[in-house]
Design a protein around this motif. Structure first.
Motif, mmCIF file in Angstrom:
data_model
loop_
_atom_site.group_PDB
_atom_site.id
_atom_site.type_symbol
_atom_site.label_atom_id
_atom_site.label_comp_id
_atom_site.label_asym_id
_atom_site.label_seq_id
_atom_site.Cartn_x
_atom_site.Cartn_y
_atom_site.Cartn_z
ATOM 1 N N GLU A 154 4.337 11.455 4.352
ATOM 2 C CA GLU A 154 2.992 11.799 3.880
ATOM 3 C C GLU A 154 2.153 11.092 2.959
ATOM 4 O O GLU A 154 0.864 11.348 2.779
ATOM 5 N N HIS A 155 2.919 10.670 2.017
ATOM 6 C CA HIS A 155 2.206 10.108 0.759
ATOM 7 C C HIS A 155 2.241 8.348 0.646
ATOM 8 O O HIS A 155 1.792 7.790 -0.327
ATOM 9 N N ALA A 156 3.052 7.587 1.514
ATOM 10 C CA ALA A 156 3.536 6.572 1.237
ATOM 11 C C ALA A 156 1.911 5.789 1.884
ATOM 12 O O ALA A 156 1.421 6.163 2.562
ATOM 13 N N PRO A 157 1.771 4.648 0.958
ATOM 14 C CA PRO A 157 0.342 4.002 1.412
ATOM 15 C C PRO A 157 0.457 3.546 2.702
ATOM 16 O O PRO A 157 1.586 3.058 3.364
ATOM 17 N N ALA A 158 -0.635 3.192 3.564
ATOM 18 C CA ALA A 158 -0.617 2.581 4.705
ATOM 19 C C ALA A 158 -0.078 1.346 4.818
ATOM 20 O O ALA A 158 -0.541 0.452 3.855
ATOM 21 N N GLY A 159 0.472 0.996 5.876
ATOM 22 C CA GLY A 159 1.170 -0.422 5.825
ATOM 23 C C GLY A 159 2.545 -0.627 5.141
ATOM 24 O O GLY A 159 3.211 -1.568 5.256
#
Length: 406
Positions: free
Chosen positions: A26-31
């Motif tokens: 839910e919280h990790a940045p995209a990529g």
């Protein structure tokens, strides 16, 4: 580091492992390239199927902690590995060694003095040579304590107030002990029973220090103080179950920073349990209960009874109960110039589960993505990540504030 993954959660099929994976989903940045690792592909697939949509394409990696080749391949595939596989004294050392040799940053949730000491002795030099940051205790044990004293030091240094002298932490929380924490306590009691000489390590107030002979010898408060009253409100306190571990983490941080906190640092922790007659009764009861718990683990018959009553590894509270939990640390500090400060460290969610998943998840992202101090080897949250992790946790909703009380 050219690796297939940025971050891998090892032990994702366990209770806290799955919570950590869900937080990252839910919280990790995209990529950010995240993988899930454990012993069973079928169980990993089941966990991935329960995670938020962002995790549905995460790769699955199978590795048993007893399989050196599989661990080497796992460590070599990722820039950062976070592990929830405990008790760490039973399963952790091969994982630490694999990461140290591969130059892979590592974070865990251990609160075990004996494992931590063994890991320092086994991998510190290897990790310094490969550039790996080996960071133990990235959950409720011991991030609030370690970063709480770190931000106090930063504020006092910025004010030119001198080094920290007397630092006293009072912990308050709503939530239960995890099955993993209970199992770690049990494992340490069993290790001491099997080798009584290890009691000296457990009892040494500087047992995690990088160079024991270099430690200054200011007075240190007991890790198991008698019930008493603290602070302006007269809060009744009892021993804090993790004080004998957290205090050693803070002292290790101070030593690794060349005693930047102060060579006269005296640091202790206790548990706050309310004011007035009710607080006094609860404090006495909690003290007696902790004594009984540790005594119970020391004999086979009582240990068998406790095994039936206490939470087991992999078990935990409902989502509603996790959400209702919270923690708060109030830290009073005096510097050698006489300046007084108060730090507040707090967060929502059951500290041993929901809040720990936030702390471990943000630690993994911090190690993978942030510009960190140029240090390697066996580190602590404060010395490996410091202000970068504080900023992440504040953004995630935790509180780290320092007030000048003159």
């Amino acid at each position: 580091m050219d690796r297939a993954h940025d971050l891998v959660v090892y032990g994702a099929t366990g209770y806290v492992g799955e919570l950590t994976a869900a937080y990252l989903a839910e919280h990790a940045p995209a990529g950010v390239r995240i993988g899930l690792a454990g012993r069973s592909r079928a169980k990993l697939e089941a966990v991935r199927g329960r995670l938020p949509q962002g995790a549905r394409d995460w790769p699955l990696l199978v590795a048993d902690s007893a399989d050196a080749d599989a661990l080497a391949a796992l460590a070599g595939s990722t820039r950062v590995l976070v592990t929830t596989v405990g008790p760490y004294a039973r399963y952790g050392l091969p994982v630490v060694e694999a990461c140290a040799r591969a130059g892979t940053h590592y974070a865990d949730l251990t609160g075990e003095v004996l494992f931590h000491r063994d890991a320092i002795d086994a991998v510190d030099k290897i990790a310094r040579d490969t550039g790996a940051k080996i960071v133990h205790s990235c959950g409720y044990d011991s991030i609030p304590s370690d970063l709480g004293v770190f931000v106090l030091h930063e504020r006092a240094a910025a004010d030119g107030a001198g080094g920290l002298v007397d630092v006293d932490l009072v912990a308050s929380a709503k939530g239960g002990f995890s099955g993993g924490t209970i199992d770690s306590m049990r494992a340490q009691v069993e290790a001491v029973a099997a080798d009584p000489s290890r009691r000296l390590v457990v009892g040494d107030l500087h047992s995690l220090s990088p160079e024991r002979a270099a430690e200054p010898v200011p007075r240190q408060p007991s890790d198991a103080p008698l019930p008493g009253r603290r602070g302006e409100r007269g809060t009744w306190t009892a021993p804090f179950v993790m004080a004998s571990y957290n205090t050693r983490i803070v002292r290790r941080s101070n030593a690794l920073l060349d005693f930047a906190y102060g060579r006269s640092l005296s640091y202790g922790e206790s548990m706050g349990l309310g004011t007035g007659p009710v607080g006094a009764v609860v404090a006495v009861g909690v003290t007696a209960g902790l004594v009984g718990l540790l005594a119970g683990f020391s004999t086979a018959p009582t240990r068998a009874v406790l095994d039936r009553l206490l939470p087991k590894p992999g078990e935990g509270p409902s989502e509603r109960a996790r959400a209702a939990g919270w923690f708060r640390m109030d830290i009073e500090a005096t510097t050698d110039s006489g300046r007084r400060y108060h730090a507040k460290v707090a967060g929502t969610g059951d500290p041993g589960y929901a809040a720990t998943a936030v702390m471990l998840g943000e630690s993994g992202l911090c190690l993978a993505l942030d510009d960190l101090p140029d240090r390697a080897g066996s580190l602590t949250p404060a010395t490996a990540m410091g202000s970068a992790l504080v900023e992440r946790l504040v953004t995630a909703g935790h509180t780290y504030t320092v007030t000048d009380r003159r």
